[in-house]
Design a protein around this motif. Structure first.
Motif, PDB file in Angstrom:
ATOM      1  N   PRO A  89       0.806  -1.228   0.000  1.00 42.93           N
ATOM      2  CA  PRO A  89       0.000   0.000   0.000  1.00 42.93           C
ATOM      3  C   PRO A  89       0.839   1.278   0.000  1.00 42.93           C
ATOM      4  CG  PRO A  89      -0.660  -1.504   1.776  1.00 42.93           C
ATOM      5  CD  PRO A  89       0.615  -2.017   1.223  1.00 42.93           C
ATOM      6  N   GLU A  90       2.135   1.182   0.288  1.00 42.49           N
ATOM      7  CA  GLU A  90       2.953   2.384   0.451  1.00 42.49           C
ATOM      8  C   GLU A  90       3.897   2.624  -0.721  1.00 42.49           C
ATOM      9  OE1 GLU A  90       5.105   1.826   4.054  1.00 42.49           O
ATOM     10  OE2 GLU A  90       3.307   1.745   5.299  1.00 42.49           O
ATOM     11  N   LEU A  91       3.800   1.810  -1.781  1.00 41.49           N
ATOM     12  CA  LEU A  91       4.809   1.874  -2.831  1.00 41.49           C
ATOM     13  C   LEU A  91       4.618   3.042  -3.792  1.00 41.49           C
ATOM     14  CD1 LEU A  91       5.048  -1.911  -3.787  1.00 41.49           C
ATOM     15  CD2 LEU A  91       6.585  -0.594  -2.310  1.00 41.49           C
ATOM     16  N   ALA A  92       5.762   3.574  -4.261  1.00 41.51           N
ATOM     17  CA  ALA A  92       5.766   4.505  -5.398  1.00 41.51           C
ATOM     18  C   ALA A  92       6.247   3.698  -6.596  1.00 41.51           C
ATOM     19  CB  ALA A  92       6.711   5.676  -5.133  1.00 41.51           C
ATOM     20  N   VAL A  93       5.554   3.845  -7.721  1.00 46.05           N
ATOM     21  CA  VAL A  93       5.832   3.010  -8.889  1.00 46.05           C
ATOM     22  C   VAL A  93       6.236   3.861 -10.084  1.00 46.05           C
ATOM     23  CG1 VAL A  93       4.942   1.169 -10.374  1.00 46.05           C
ATOM     24  CG2 VAL A  93       4.067   1.420  -8.034  1.00 46.05           C
ATOM     25  N   VAL A  94       7.377   3.508 -10.677  1.00 48.58           N
ATOM     26  CA  VAL A  94       7.842   4.161 -11.901  1.00 48.58           C
ATOM     27  C   VAL A  94       7.335   3.331 -13.072  1.00 48.58           C
ATOM     28  CG1 VAL A  94       9.851   4.850 -13.267  1.00 48.58           C
ATOM     29  CG2 VAL A  94       9.934   5.013 -10.776  1.00 48.58           C
ATOM     30  N   THR A  95       6.571   3.963 -13.945  1.00 52.80           N
ATOM     31  CA  THR A  95       5.989   3.227 -15.073  1.00 52.80           C
ATOM     32  C   THR A  95       6.573   3.692 -16.399  1.00 52.80           C
ATOM     33  OG1 THR A  95       4.242   4.875 -15.171  1.00 52.80           O
ATOM     34  CG2 THR A  95       3.768   2.858 -13.930  1.00 52.80           C
ATOM     35  N   HIS A  96       7.408   4.737 -16.343  1.00 47.81           N
ATOM     36  CA  HIS A  96       7.815   5.448 -17.536  1.00 47.81           C
ATOM     37  C   HIS A  96       9.272   5.849 -17.361  1.00 47.81           C
ATOM     38  CE1 HIS A  96       6.153   7.641 -20.983  1.00 47.81           C
ATOM     39  NE2 HIS A  96       7.109   8.517 -20.742  1.00 47.81           N
ATOM     40  N   TRP A 143       4.870   5.771   0.719  1.00 48.76           N
ATOM     41  CA  TRP A 143       3.862   6.812   0.506  1.00 48.76           C
ATOM     42  C   TRP A 143       3.081   7.059   1.792  1.00 48.76           C
ATOM     43  CZ3 TRP A 143       4.824   8.851  -4.128  1.00 48.76           C
ATOM     44  CH2 TRP A 143       4.045   9.951  -4.491  1.00 48.76           C
ATOM     45  N   GLU A 155       9.484  10.329   1.569  1.00 47.46           N
ATOM     46  CA  GLU A 155      10.893   9.967   1.363  1.00 47.46           C
ATOM     47  C   GLU A 155      11.629  10.264   2.654  1.00 47.46           C
ATOM     48  OE1 GLU A 155      13.108  12.509  -1.269  1.00 47.46           O
ATOM     49  OE2 GLU A 155      14.844  11.192  -1.315  1.00 47.46           O
TER      50      GLU A 155
ATOM     51  N   MET B  70      13.845  13.873  -3.715  1.00 46.60           N
ATOM     52  CA  MET B  70      14.186  13.378  -5.050  1.00 46.60           C
ATOM     53  C   MET B  70      12.988  13.417  -5.990  1.00 46.60           C
ATOM     54  SD  MET B  70      14.431   9.320  -5.200  1.00 46.60           S
ATOM     55  CE  MET B  70      13.396   8.275  -4.192  1.00 46.60           C
ATOM     56  N   PHE B  71      11.774  13.574  -5.434  1.00 46.22           N
ATOM     57  CA  PHE B  71      10.584  13.653  -6.297  1.00 46.22           C
ATOM     58  C   PHE B  71      10.307  15.113  -6.627  1.00 46.22           C
ATOM     59  CE2 PHE B  71       8.633   9.487  -4.484  1.00 46.22           C
ATOM     60  CZ  PHE B  71       9.410   8.735  -5.352  1.00 46.22           C
ATOM     61  N   PRO B  73       7.913  17.780  -8.940  1.00 38.83           N
ATOM     62  CA  PRO B  73       6.722  17.879  -9.792  1.00 38.83           C
ATOM     63  C   PRO B  73       7.163  18.120 -11.242  1.00 38.83           C
ATOM     64  CG  PRO B  73       6.512  19.289  -7.845  1.00 38.83           C
ATOM     65  CD  PRO B  73       7.928  18.795  -7.877  1.00 38.83           C
ATOM     66  N   VAL B  93       9.658   8.535 -14.490  1.00 42.92           N
ATOM     67  CA  VAL B  93       8.428   9.187 -14.042  1.00 42.92           C
ATOM     68  C   VAL B  93       7.621   8.260 -13.135  1.00 42.92           C
ATOM     69  CG1 VAL B  93       6.363  10.441 -14.774  1.00 42.92           C
ATOM     70  CG2 VAL B  93       8.391  10.404 -16.252  1.00 42.92           C
ATOM     71  N   VAL B  94       7.282   8.772 -11.954  1.00 44.76           N
ATOM     72  CA  VAL B  94       6.424   8.035 -11.026  1.00 44.76           C
ATOM     73  C   VAL B  94       4.989   8.476 -11.297  1.00 44.76           C
ATOM     74  CG1 VAL B  94       5.838   7.633  -8.608  1.00 44.76           C
ATOM     75  CG2 VAL B  94       8.232   7.966  -9.272  1.00 44.76           C
ATOM     76  N   THR B  95       4.143   7.529 -11.627  1.00 44.73           N
ATOM     77  CA  THR B  95       2.758   7.878 -11.959  1.00 44.73           C
ATOM     78  C   THR B  95       1.787   7.334 -10.919  1.00 44.73           C
ATOM     79  OG1 THR B  95       2.623   5.856 -13.254  1.00 44.73           O
ATOM     80  CG2 THR B  95       3.180   7.883 -14.449  1.00 44.73           C
ATOM     81  N   HIS B  96       2.309   6.561  -9.972  1.00 46.75           N
ATOM     82  CA  HIS B  96       1.472   5.763  -9.101  1.00 46.75           C
ATOM     83  C   HIS B  96       2.108   5.795  -7.702  1.00 46.75           C
ATOM     84  CE1 HIS B  96      -1.597   2.613  -9.204  1.00 46.75           C
ATOM     85  NE2 HIS B  96      -0.911   2.070  -8.197  1.00 46.75           N
ATOM     86  N   GLY B  97       1.326   6.167  -6.691  1.00 45.36           N
ATOM     87  CA  GLY B  97       1.882   6.214  -5.345  1.00 45.36           C
ATOM     88  C   GLY B  97       0.829   5.899  -4.307  1.00 45.36           C
ATOM     89  N   GLY B  98       1.186   5.080  -3.320  1.00 42.73           N
ATOM     90  CA  GLY B  98       0.247   4.768  -2.245  1.00 42.73           C
ATOM     91  C   GLY B  98      -1.029   4.125  -2.751  1.00 42.73           C
ATOM     92  N   LEU B 102      -1.326   9.152  -9.493  1.00 45.78           N
ATOM     93  CA  LEU B 102      -1.076  10.505  -8.994  1.00 45.78           C
ATOM     94  C   LEU B 102      -1.776  11.532  -9.881  1.00 45.78           C
ATOM     95  CD1 LEU B 102       2.725  10.251  -8.168  1.00 45.78           C
ATOM     96  CD2 LEU B 102       0.759   9.774  -6.697  1.00 45.78           C
ATOM     97  N   VAL B 106       5.249  12.731 -10.937  1.00 45.53           N
ATOM     98  CA  VAL B 106       6.469  13.343 -10.415  1.00 45.53           C
ATOM     99  C   VAL B 106       7.656  12.676 -11.096  1.00 45.53           C
ATOM    100  CG1 VAL B 106       5.426  13.896  -8.196  1.00 45.53           C
ATOM    101  CG2 VAL B 106       6.687  11.779  -8.427  1.00 45.53           C
ATOM    102  N   VAL B 108      11.757  11.623 -10.989  1.00 49.08           N
ATOM    103  CA  VAL B 108      12.868  11.384 -10.087  1.00 49.08           C
ATOM    104  C   VAL B 108      13.991  12.319 -10.536  1.00 49.08           C
ATOM    105  CG1 VAL B 108      14.456   9.676  -9.175  1.00 49.08           C
ATOM    106  CG2 VAL B 108      12.144   8.994  -9.852  1.00 49.08           C
TER     107      VAL B 108
END
Lengths: 470, 470
Positions: A89-96, A143, A155, B70-71, B73, B93-98, B102, B106, B108
């Motif tokens: 539930p707390e993860l930040a995910v990089v998709t790009h 998160w 962070e 490090m994040f 906008p 790019v982080v598109t997904h958090g918690g 998003l 954001v 990195v």
């Protein structure tokens, strides 16, 4: 008319006092992305000193620093079932990345057990490769829905130790040694924060651990803060990542592991343990600035004197700053150093020169008196040691005076309104723990009757420390 | 029969030699996410020592460490047009958090000019707040399509300095001071890497800078490596983030800024500058382990002697390790220390005991000879200083012997096949630079006729150093 207070008084609103102090003492700001923080130079200086002191203790414990990538393939986290359940539930995910959608999303490390085991499984072959003792200083991301600067941030900075051992006993003893000789020693002898060392209940354990050891400090408002944890991981991650060593001729055995962490949260603990209505109070052994010598006015003779005193203190081993910014009003500078909690302030003006004295102001013990300027190099180091001891004593007295023995859930909840309760774990048990949870009260740790760290939860005489916590 | 080489010889395949060394000396591994790396303890030890030495120089230059999230906008990056153009293709790019998508993605940090300016614009009000001198030790991410361990990795570790000044001249001088007194001094006196200090052409400048100063080192294969850069940012970011100070009574002026960085890439530069066919050679002033004392056999007397020698060297200020792991064959341990490039090896066996000697093996100067055991504490520190000087000398001689003056594009391309070319910048110009680019050759920097750093590109007599580069 009384002077308006610089900070909201603790007694009026403790959380607001905390925020005021962090802002006015220029320790940190909120970051632009929710839950992140900017650690300003004075705040970062506290963390740097924590790092130095901790790093020396970690190296003395035989561990070497290394660095693992912060990007972890999402699939790694799913290999240890409890672990992924705890952190998903707390993860930040990089998709790009690099202008393209990634084939497999990567997560930003919330902790590094998984990626580290992927490498341990390559590096460990024979018993000669054990124990493998690694530490990492890094940023991690979890998160946060209810962030609070230094205490809970999306962070944060931390150190995370990861070790692999040949036997259960070695791993257990190493986790206990880190708990006591690294974290415990640092809290007591550097941070001057009195902590209770105990073990977590099954409910409060780290996701994937078989045992979690903790250090709990009592903050100025009576709430608890977990200051550091040391985990026995058993063979859980070793099995998930196939981390084995050759035992004897042909038999492969899974390694036994530990992990342990402490973070920038300790800065929050420092503030809430030692801060008062005038600001922070920094323990001398931690302080990057132990003494400041202030020129009250910009006369040449005064400036020469503050520099002379500064040099004498430096030669005596004191970490000292000379404040000769006399284009800023003296009163404003004095308040600023008070807010920042520098233990000793030495103020020199034209009248002091005539008398051969300087005004010595003590932030921790309190008091303000003129002393012979040429005695400072001899006097200040002694005062710093007294101040260090005093802070620890005050922290201990707070915990002792605000901890009460209780016998029921109701009494425990009442105790937690102002401090901590101690209750028989045999009487409370997991069911009582769940009931306390309904009132926002948790079991911070279990300790043995004699105050030591018990080897199991159900050891006769075990006591649960219960409190509200940050 | 000759012994099979431990590493691919440099002359056969330099890139393969580099990979072999990194693997065999246990410096680093590739990470699971493409382009990331695991820095193993011995490799991280090199970086830790770099950090210590650099950090001391950065603090001496008046900068304080801090930490920014490090994040960032995504919108921040777009505020400075050249900056976003330069970095957009490399962003993660982080598109997904918690557990949620998003609202605003954001990125990195690929570098921190934007987020830092957001805070500088709050912190800087009057001229009293200037200069503002900040440094950060952090990880950054730039998505790499052709990664190479330490040299080009998707995530790397670095320090990034960020400063704000009242005038153009102050910013210019500060960037130049960092270039020379922090980076230059460190490369020369600690890394023992000879570098050319010069300025980048407009084409090679940092995205958003008005001037980039660089240090270029020649690697073992004659190619160039950029070892660090210091940028004048002018008022570009100040305008994008409205970072101003009150000048005089009411007039607000944009601050003038610098930024400067050096990274784990320096570890790659160290390897490719000093490494040879037997492994790494670590300059003594950098080395975490300057000398190793090896027990050839596990006799009590031998073990006692190596510990005695170790203690004597430590007392003489040498960073020493005693290798008494006699359950591992001596030959394997000796090769391992050779691979790891520890400057001095002292080997003690039963026969040495009889003679009162120890075998002294020098990794840098070469050679192996018995010396009186009780002279080691006096001898070794001197040898280390000689070795330090020798490495710098060898690095300088390589650069000098493999740099040639050229007069045409063709000659420049030919020179770049084995080393560096020097060509008049007035003759080459941006057009010639573009033509060189077609051959994979770049202008590494521009230097003045007398070898100093020129103040402008078009100063008469300016020389372009051209090479292939990592």
């Amino acid at each position: 008319m009384a002077k308006a207070p610089v900070l909201t008084p603790q007694a009026d609103d403790f959380p607001r006092w905390y925020q005021d102090l962090i802002s006015k003492a220029e320790l940190a700001d909120n970051g632009p992305v929710r839950g992140t923080m900017v650690i300003r130079p004075y705040g970062y200086g506290l963390w740097e000193r924590m790092q130095q002191e901790m790093d020396a203790r970690i190296k003395k414990a035989g561990a070497s620093n290394a660095y693992f990538p912060m990007f972890i393939p999402q699939s790694y986290l799913t290999r240890e079932a409890e672990h992924v359940e705890g952190f998903a539930p707390e993860l930040a995910v990089v998709t790009h990345g690099g202008g393209k959608d990634l084939e497999e999303p990567v997560v930003v490390r919330p902790t590094s057990e998984t990626i580290i085991n992927e490498y341990f499984s390559k590096w460990v072959q024979s018993h000669r490769d054990l124990p493998l003792l690694i530490n990492q200083w890094a940023n991690v991301v979890r998160w946060e829905l209810r962030p609070r600067v230094f205490l809970r941030t999306t962070e944060f900075l931390w150190q995370e130790g990861h070790t692999a051992h040949a036997t259960y006993e070695e791993a257990r003893d190493y986790a206990a040694m880190i708990h006591k000789d690294v974290y415990g020693d640092f809290m007591t002898n550097v941070l001057a924060v009195d902590t209770v060392l105990g073990r977590k209940t099954a409910k409060e354990r780290f996701a994937g651990a078989i045992n979690t050891l903790t250090l709990e400090g009592m903050m100025g408002d009576g709430k608890a803060l977990q200051m550091g944890t040391s985990h026995e991981l058993g063979q859980n991650f070793a099995k998930a990542f196939n981390t084995t060593y050759l035992k004897g001729e042909a038999e492969r055995e899974y390694v036994w592991q530990t992990s342990w962490g402490s973070s920038t949260r300790m800065v929050g603990g420092l503030i809430m343990t030692h801060g008062d209505d005038n600001g922070l109070r920094v323990p001398p052994r931690l302080a990057a600035v132990q003494a400041v010598v202030l020129a009250i006015k910009g006369d040449d003779a005064v400036l020469a004197k503050v520099r002379e005193i500064g040099a004498a203190l430096e030669a005596a081993g004191v970490r000292v700053v000379v404040d000769d910014r006399t284009d800023t009003p003296f009163g404003r500078r004095a308040v600023d150093w008070e807010l920042k909690g520098v233990p000793v302030r030495i103020e020199v003006g034209p009248r002091d020169l005539e008398n051969g004295t300087a005004m010595l102001v003590r932030r921790i013990a309190g008091g303000k008196e003129p002393v012979a300027a040429d005695s400072l190099a001899a006097v200040v180091p002694q005062l710093l040691e007294q101040d260090q001891a005093l802070l620890l004593q005050q922290s201990r007295e707070r915990r002792e005076s605000r901890t009460v023995d209780v016998k029921s859930i109701d009494e425990a909840v009442e105790a937690a309104a102002t401090g901590w309760g101690r209750i028989s774990w045999a009487d409370l048990g997991p069911e009582g723990e769940a009931k306390l949870g309904e009132h926002g009260v948790t079991v911070r740790c279990i300790v043995a009757e004699d105050g030591s760290v018990p080897e199991t939860d159900d050891q006769p005489g075990n006591i649960a420390i219960v409190a509200r916590a940050y």
